[in-house]
Design a protein around this motif. Structure first.
Motif, PDB file in Angstrom:
ATOM      1  N   LEU A  55       0.467  -0.720  -0.275  1.00 10.40           N
ATOM      2  CA  LEU A  55       0.437  -0.162  -0.366  1.00 10.40           C
ATOM      3  C   LEU A  55       0.445   0.912   0.203  1.00 10.40           C
ATOM      4  O   LEU A  55       0.481   2.620  -0.531  1.00 10.40           O
ATOM      5  CB  LEU A  55      -1.387   0.113   0.860  1.00 10.40           C
ATOM      6  CG  LEU A  55      -1.889  -1.369   0.945  1.00 10.40           C
ATOM      7  CD1 LEU A  55      -2.385  -0.978   2.542  1.00 10.40           C
ATOM      8  CD2 LEU A  55      -2.784  -0.590   0.347  1.00 10.40           C
TER       9      LEU A  55
ATOM     10  N   GLY B 120       2.210   2.820  -2.947  1.00  7.27           N
ATOM     11  CA  GLY B 120       1.050   3.348  -4.050  1.00  7.27           C
ATOM     12  C   GLY B 120       1.152   4.347  -3.841  1.00  7.27           C
ATOM     13  O   GLY B 120       1.281   5.284  -4.618  1.00  7.27           O
ATOM     14  N   ASP B 121       1.162   4.851  -2.388  1.00  8.61           N
ATOM     15  CA  ASP B 121       1.489   6.125  -1.817  1.00  8.61           C
ATOM     16  C   ASP B 121       2.731   7.012  -2.550  1.00  8.61           C
ATOM     17  O   ASP B 121       2.901   8.553  -2.978  1.00  8.61           O
ATOM     18  CB  ASP B 121       2.523   6.552   0.223  1.00  8.61           C
ATOM     19  CG  ASP B 121       0.529   5.864   0.677  1.00  8.61           C
ATOM     20  OD1 ASP B 121       0.080   5.591  -0.990  1.00  8.61           O
ATOM     21  OD2 ASP B 121       1.080   5.746   1.772  1.00  8.61           O
TER      22      ASP B 121
ATOM     23  N   LEU C 179       4.331   5.897  -4.989  1.00 11.04           N
ATOM     24  CA  LEU C 179       4.156   5.659  -6.552  1.00 11.04           C
ATOM     25  C   LEU C 179       3.246   7.344  -7.103  1.00 11.04           C
ATOM     26  O   LEU C 179       3.464   7.741  -7.799  1.00 11.04           O
ATOM     27  CB  LEU C 179       3.713   5.012  -7.256  1.00 11.04           C
ATOM     28  CG  LEU C 179       4.542   3.199  -7.248  1.00 11.04           C
ATOM     29  CD1 LEU C 179       3.959   2.316  -7.592  1.00 11.04           C
ATOM     30  CD2 LEU C 179       5.300   3.173  -8.672  1.00 11.04           C
ATOM     31  N   ALA C 180       2.842   7.453  -6.521  1.00 11.09           N
ATOM     32  CA  ALA C 180       1.055   8.753  -6.795  1.00 11.09           C
ATOM     33  C   ALA C 180       2.384   9.605  -6.597  1.00 11.09           C
ATOM     34  O   ALA C 180       2.525  10.493  -7.358  1.00 11.09           O
ATOM     35  CB  ALA C 180       0.421   8.545  -4.872  1.00 11.09           C
TER      36      ALA C 180
ATOM     37  N   ALA D  45      -5.695   6.921 -12.338  1.00 11.01           N
ATOM     38  CA  ALA D  45      -4.964   6.196 -11.801  1.00 11.01           C
ATOM     39  C   ALA D  45      -4.158   6.631 -10.828  1.00 11.01           C
ATOM     40  O   ALA D  45      -4.047   7.005  -9.548  1.00 11.01           O
ATOM     41  CB  ALA D  45      -3.297   6.510 -12.395  1.00 11.01           C
TER      42      ALA D  45
ATOM     43  N   PHE E 118      -4.475   6.078  -6.713  1.00 10.34           N
ATOM     44  CA  PHE E 118      -3.262   6.210  -5.400  1.00 10.34           C
ATOM     45  C   PHE E 118      -4.015   6.807  -4.124  1.00 10.34           C
ATOM     46  O   PHE E 118      -3.421   6.399  -2.801  1.00 10.34           O
ATOM     47  CB  PHE E 118      -2.866   6.789  -7.092  1.00 10.34           C
ATOM     48  CG  PHE E 118      -1.770   6.685  -7.590  1.00 10.34           C
ATOM     49  CD1 PHE E 118      -1.186   4.561  -7.173  1.00 10.34           C
ATOM     50  CD2 PHE E 118      -1.296   6.904  -8.259  1.00 10.34           C
ATOM     51  CE1 PHE E 118      -0.262   4.422  -8.331  1.00 10.34           C
ATOM     52  CE2 PHE E 118      -0.290   6.216  -9.676  1.00 10.34           C
ATOM     53  CZ  PHE E 118       0.530   4.776  -9.205  1.00 10.34           C
TER      54      PHE E 118
ATOM     55  N   LEU F 260      -5.361   4.068  -2.078  1.00 10.35           N
ATOM     56  CA  LEU F 260      -4.814   3.129  -1.662  1.00 10.35           C
ATOM     57  C   LEU F 260      -4.141   4.024  -0.558  1.00 10.35           C
ATOM     58  O   LEU F 260      -3.864   3.636   0.465  1.00 10.35           O
ATOM     59  CB  LEU F 260      -3.588   2.625  -2.915  1.00 10.35           C
ATOM     60  CG  LEU F 260      -4.043   2.056  -3.559  1.00 10.35           C
ATOM     61  CD1 LEU F 260      -2.474   1.904  -4.280  1.00 10.35           C
ATOM     62  CD2 LEU F 260      -4.931   0.842  -2.942  1.00 10.35           C
TER      63      LEU F 260
END
Length: 441
Positions: free
Chosen positions: A156, A159-160, A162-163, A279, A283, A286
């Protein structure tokens, strides 16, 4: 009670994922606009976020020393109890369990459901169902074992990260394509102490939550792992926050950022179209789930720590040795979160209640720096694998920052919010008296 106790099986990455997951949430995707609107100066915006990072790093240093010297599944509960006595420790744990952890988990589950509704239309009752399902699913993940819950947390949190990296990529692509900002800051406003102080309240709130990772201090393999998790985690968060704000300013402009209700989604839409916007919605959802999962991880441990020292709560003081989790405590927190979700499905008031409880959060956080100083003097012989640099300036600076946000939050919630905030503490005192005299140690 069982003789099973927490085992040291977690590495620094698992613990750091809890640190990052507790901090990076909806704040950076929303409060950046408020900070930009308040300051109206791109340079001051970046300065404010950099100072917020220094505040968080000072707090990480304080917690790294305390967590290494006094490892305990209660985290702050243990530090505050040793420094200020059992009543203060109990009231801290009460405030975390009764509202801050459970209500925050419920509210963030709703945030995830709201973002899901951006992709799939959902009614109000359906959103409540999605929120409840998220809490139950993450509770089940935690009950499956600490390795699975922290493994899920790593996913999870990825995801942070990557955002926020995607925001930097979006801004870079717009610059490369020579696309002008939505609305640049025309005439930067000069520094004003009042405006800068107001902006810092939102900045520091966006950095809050890292302290809860101290509940894993009895489960990390080596003392240095806790230090790496806290200091490294907050260093990463600071870098990501600065990147995100640079991206907002570069892609939207200072005035564009100030006027945007969803700057992350707007920036991604400008750079990558509807696919990029969708997307970012995923994010942010997530990010909300990462905090819910972290709240389940640390909240159950706080309740377990109190129950292990309270005979009346002995049934919650059972540690599942095989899974490495306080099973009963996690179930109780899940049940309370579900009750609050049911309330939130028919009322908008409980989200405001979380805001009202922020003064209590900052009150207890402001006691951590003095607790470190007191425990150094009171228990000088305790092994301290890590010591705060520039002592006592760092803990005093962290305390000053906490007190600043405390008084600012009191002004924000007003007398009604303050009455609710400290009324919860008074209710905790009643519960404490009902359980009998607190243990001496």
């Amino acid at each position: 009670m069982t003789d099973a106790t927490p085992r040291r099986i977690l590495g620094p990455f698992a613990a750091a994922s809890v640190v990052v997951g507790m901090v990076v949430g909806a704040g950076i995707f929303r409060s950046a606009s408020v900070v930009a609107a308040t300051l109206a100066n791109d340079g001051l915006v970046l300065l404010a976020w950099a100072l917020g990072g220094l505040f968080a790093l000072a707090g990480a240093f304080v917690y790294a020393e305390l967590a290494n010297a006094f490892p305990h599944p209660g985290g702050d509960y243990r530090f505050l109890k040793l420094a200020f006595g059992p009543l203060v420790g109990f009231l801290f744990a009460w405030s975390r369990f009764a509202v801050i952890f459970s209500a925050s988990a419920a509210m963030l589950a709703f945030v995830a459901a709201d973002y899901a509704a951006e992709l799939v239309p959902l009614s109000a009752s359906a959103r409540g169902g999605v929120a409840a399902l998220a809490v139950v699913a993450l509770t089940g993940l935690n009950l499956a074992g600490v390795k699975r819950s922290t493994g899920g947390q790593v996913v999870l949190v990825a995801g942070d990260v990557l955002a926020l990296l995607a925001l930097g990529a979006a801004a870079a692509s717009l610059i490369a394509a020579d696309v002008p900002a939505v609305a640049a800051t025309a005439v930067p406003q000069p520094f004003a102490a009042a405006a800068f102080g107001q902006a810092m309240v939102f900045v520091m709130l966006a950095f809050g939550g890292f302290n809860d990772a101290a509940t894993l201090s009895a489960e990390v393999r080596r003392p240095r792992d806790m230090t790496l998790a806290l200091v490294g985690g907050m260093g990463l968060v600071t870098a990501l926050y600065l990147l995100a704000n640079w991206a907002y300013l570069a892609g939207l402009g200072g005035a564009g950022l100030a006027a945007s209700a969803a700057p992350a989604a707007q920036l991604m839409a400008r750079a990558f179209g509807p696919v990029g916007q969708a997307a970012m919605v995923v994010f942010v959802a997530l990010a909300a789930l990462a905090i819910v999962n972290a709240l389940v991880i640390v909240g159950g441990r706080t309740l377990y720590a109190v129950a292990s020292e309270e005979p009346a709560l002995a049934r919650l003081a059972v540690w599942d040795a095989e899974a490495g989790v306080p099973r009963g405590a996690i179930w109780v927190q899940c049940a309370l979160s579900l009750l609050l979700i049911a309330w939130g499905s028919v009322s908008t008031g409980f989200a405001q209640m979380v805001d009202f409880l922020s003064p209590v959060f900052w009150l207890f956080l402001s006691l951590t720096g003095p607790a470190l100083i007191i425990l150094r003097r009171r228990q000088p012989d305790v092994a301290r694998p890590f010591r705060v640099p520039l002592y006592p300036l760092v803990p005093l600076a962290f305390t000053g920052g906490c007190l600043f946000v405390l008084q600012s939050s009191l002004r924000y919630v007003g007398w009604q919010g303050a009455a609710i905030s400290f009324g919860v503490l008074a209710l905790g005192l009643v519960v404490r008296l009902g359980l009998g005299r607190p243990p001496a140690t």
